[in-house]
Motif scaffolding. Structure first.
Motif, mmCIF file in Angstrom:
data_model
loop_
_atom_site.group_PDB
_atom_site.id
_atom_site.type_symbol
_atom_site.label_atom_id
_atom_site.label_comp_id
_atom_site.label_asym_id
_atom_site.label_seq_id
_atom_site.Cartn_x
_atom_site.Cartn_y
_atom_site.Cartn_z
ATOM 1 N N LYS A 169 5.882 10.700 -7.417
ATOM 2 C CA LYS A 169 5.291 9.449 -6.916
ATOM 3 C C LYS A 169 4.189 9.725 -5.902
ATOM 4 C CE LYS A 169 9.444 6.645 -7.697
ATOM 5 N NZ LYS A 169 10.501 5.804 -7.078
ATOM 6 N N SER A 173 0.188 8.804 -6.280
ATOM 7 C CA SER A 173 -0.387 7.955 -5.232
ATOM 8 C C SER A 173 -1.594 8.630 -4.584
ATOM 9 C CB SER A 173 0.665 7.633 -4.166
ATOM 10 O OG SER A 173 1.708 6.846 -4.712
ATOM 11 N N LEU A 176 -4.535 8.124 -6.887
ATOM 12 C CA LEU A 176 -5.006 6.735 -6.828
ATOM 13 C C LEU A 176 -5.759 6.464 -5.530
ATOM 14 C CD1 LEU A 176 -1.800 5.071 -8.313
ATOM 15 C CD2 LEU A 176 -4.060 5.081 -9.379
ATOM 16 N N ASP A 177 -5.289 7.017 -4.423
ATOM 17 C CA ASP A 177 -5.998 6.853 -3.146
ATOM 18 C C ASP A 177 -7.387 7.484 -3.225
ATOM 19 O OD1 ASP A 177 -3.891 5.509 -1.966
ATOM 20 O OD2 ASP A 177 -3.062 7.289 -0.979
ATOM 21 N N ARG A 180 -9.676 5.122 -5.071
ATOM 22 C CA ARG A 180 -10.048 3.985 -4.213
ATOM 23 C C ARG A 180 -11.113 4.400 -3.200
ATOM 24 N NH1 ARG A 180 -7.870 1.575 0.599
ATOM 25 N NH2 ARG A 180 -8.218 -0.697 0.628
ATOM 26 N N ALA A 205 4.938 4.538 -9.258
ATOM 27 C CA ALA A 205 3.926 4.814 -8.235
ATOM 28 C C ALA A 205 2.681 3.962 -8.462
ATOM 29 C CB ALA A 205 3.561 6.297 -8.254
ATOM 30 N N TYR A 206 2.266 3.825 -9.719
ATOM 31 C CA TYR A 206 1.089 3.010 -10.038
ATOM 32 C C TYR A 206 1.329 1.542 -9.701
ATOM 33 C CZ TYR A 206 -2.294 0.464 -12.923
ATOM 34 O OH TYR A 206 -3.262 -0.419 -13.370
ATOM 35 N N SER A 208 3.472 0.238 -7.563
ATOM 36 C CA SER A 208 3.566 0.081 -6.113
ATOM 37 C C SER A 208 2.191 0.143 -5.462
ATOM 38 C CB SER A 208 4.482 1.174 -5.543
ATOM 39 O OG SER A 208 4.525 1.114 -4.140
ATOM 40 N N TRP A 209 1.352 1.055 -5.933
ATOM 41 C CA TRP A 209 0.010 1.208 -5.366
ATOM 42 C C TRP A 209 -0.832 -0.039 -5.629
ATOM 43 C CZ3 TRP A 209 -4.993 1.473 -7.343
ATOM 44 C CH2 TRP A 209 -5.967 1.997 -6.500
ATOM 45 N N CYS A 210 -0.780 -0.571 -6.838
ATOM 46 C CA CYS A 210 -1.533 -1.795 -7.155
ATOM 47 C C CYS A 210 -1.074 -2.959 -6.274
ATOM 48 C CB CYS A 210 -1.354 -2.152 -8.627
ATOM 49 S SG CYS A 210 -2.251 -1.067 -9.774
ATOM 50 N N ARG A 212 0.343 -2.796 -3.339
ATOM 51 C CA ARG A 212 -0.006 -2.525 -1.938
ATOM 52 C C ARG A 212 -1.459 -2.880 -1.644
ATOM 53 N NH1 ARG A 212 2.033 2.033 -1.995
ATOM 54 N NH2 ARG A 212 0.235 3.446 -2.191
ATOM 55 N N HIS A 213 -2.336 -2.687 -2.627
ATOM 56 C CA HIS A 213 -3.760 -2.935 -2.397
ATOM 57 C C HIS A 213 -4.243 -4.248 -3.011
ATOM 58 C CE1 HIS A 213 -4.385 0.962 -0.558
ATOM 59 N NE2 HIS A 213 -3.724 1.530 -1.553
#
Length: 342
Positions: A169, A173, A176-177, A180, A205-206, A208-210, A212-213
């Motif tokens: 995870k 992440s 992905l960061d 971004r 992880a994907y 959760s990241w989406c 979160r942002h």
């Protein structure tokens, strides 16, 4: 031409030293009480004759064969998928071989056992089982037959602590960061419907990241057995939509090459119009045009740790815990470098 020399045996040592074979065995295995002068004489004969006890004979005394097995999953082998997966598997194997040699063990590359008969043919002390599936029949058969097992990555639905891996995870992440930071705001994910912990972790992880942002989730499925073609087809649909993604990541071996193919067919610029990332690295991604950013999941480090953990289990360790070797390494390449070459 002189005839080949026969192998020196324990009887040869015993005759030369003037003792019994049992005494030779006791001395080389540090067993029993032996006169120091006799011990020194026998050890000198052992050295002079170059005798080495057979591994199989030692196994009869110790209950250990000195052999462990590395069992890789039955991965898809159609088309170029074999080339892609063999890169990761080869690095796993190198790590396992290195650790086994350090431990004075032999490493056997073996097919993943499917039943009790397969396990019976594995004359080894223990098994490193790579990428178990949920309810993995191989692991069940090994456990049923009392074979010590350590897995690379955990088995879904199991609380067995004997496993080694990276923090899946956190690794995804981090990728992905990075996207971004490079300006991505619509990141799509190509994944597979497969009962592996890897896919569950990367998808979680994907998502959760989406969340979160505040980004929209954009996902599509590809086939593990045919990753490049199915990824190209799925990417073409996404990239031709009214609101296409500006970045695509994938956790399936080889799928990133399919994304690249679709982008070229649609005359998109990489990375200006579309960034591409793979959650699993490989030589073909490093040498692609342009090179594709990918996660190095540290297979050599994982394999080494798995062999050492297996040795602990074989030796009766009763205080196990999963071993996380790290978060992987993000290999940033041209496919995601929009800003300042970062």
């Amino acid at each position: 031409m002189a005839p080949p020399k026969s192998r020196v045996t324990i009887k040869d040592v015993a005759v030369a030293a003037g003792v019994s074979p049992t005494t030779v065995s006791d001395i080389v295995n540090a067993k029993g009480r032996v006169d120091p002068e006799t011990r020194a004489r026998v050890l000198k004969v052992v050295a002079d004759l170059g005798w080495r006890p057979l591994r199989s004979a030692r196994g009869l005394r110790t209950g250990r064969r000195g052999i462990i097995a590395l069992c890789l999953p039955r991965r898809p082998r159609s088309g170029d998928s074999w080339v892609l997966t063999s890169d990761y598997d080869m690095r796993l194997t190198i790590g396992a071989v290195s650790a086994a040699m350090d431990q004075g063990q032999l490493l056997l590359m073996a097919p993943t056992p499917a039943n009790d008969e397969d396990v019976a043919r594995l004359e080894v002390d223990g098994v490193v089982l790579v990428d178990p599936e949920e309810g993995d029949l191989s692991r069940i058969a090994l456990r049923r037959n009392g074979m010590p097992v350590v897995t690379v990555d955990r088995e879904l639905g199991s609380d067995d602590p004997w496993w080694v891996g990276v923090d899946n995870k956190a690794a995804v992440s981090n990728m992905l960061d990075h996207l971004r930071e490079q300006g991505a705001r619509r990141v799509a994910m190509l994944t597979a419907d497969s009962p592996w912990a890897w896919f569950e972790d990367t998808q979680a992880a994907y998502a959760s990241w989406c969340a979160r942002h505040g980004f929209e989730k954009l996902t599509a499925l590809v086939e593990r057995a045919n990753p490049e073609s199915t990824a190209a087809a799925a990417s073409t649909v996404m990239l031709s939509s009214d609101a296409p993604p500006d970045a695509v990541i994938t956790d399936v071996y080889g799928a990133a090459l399919g994304v690249l193919r679709a982008a070229r067919d649609l005359r998109l610029r990489i990375p200006q119009d579309l960034m591409i990332g793979s959650a699993v690295d490989g030589h073909v991604l490093e040498t692609a045009s342009p090179p594709i950013t990918a996660l190095d999941l540290q297979p050599m480090d994982v394999a080494r740790a798995a062999v050492l953990l297996l040795e602990r289990r074989i030796n009766g360790d009763d205080n196990p815990a999963p071993i996380i070797v790290g978060e992987g390494y993000l290999r940033i390449r041209t496919s995601t470098q929009r800003r300042d070459g970062r």
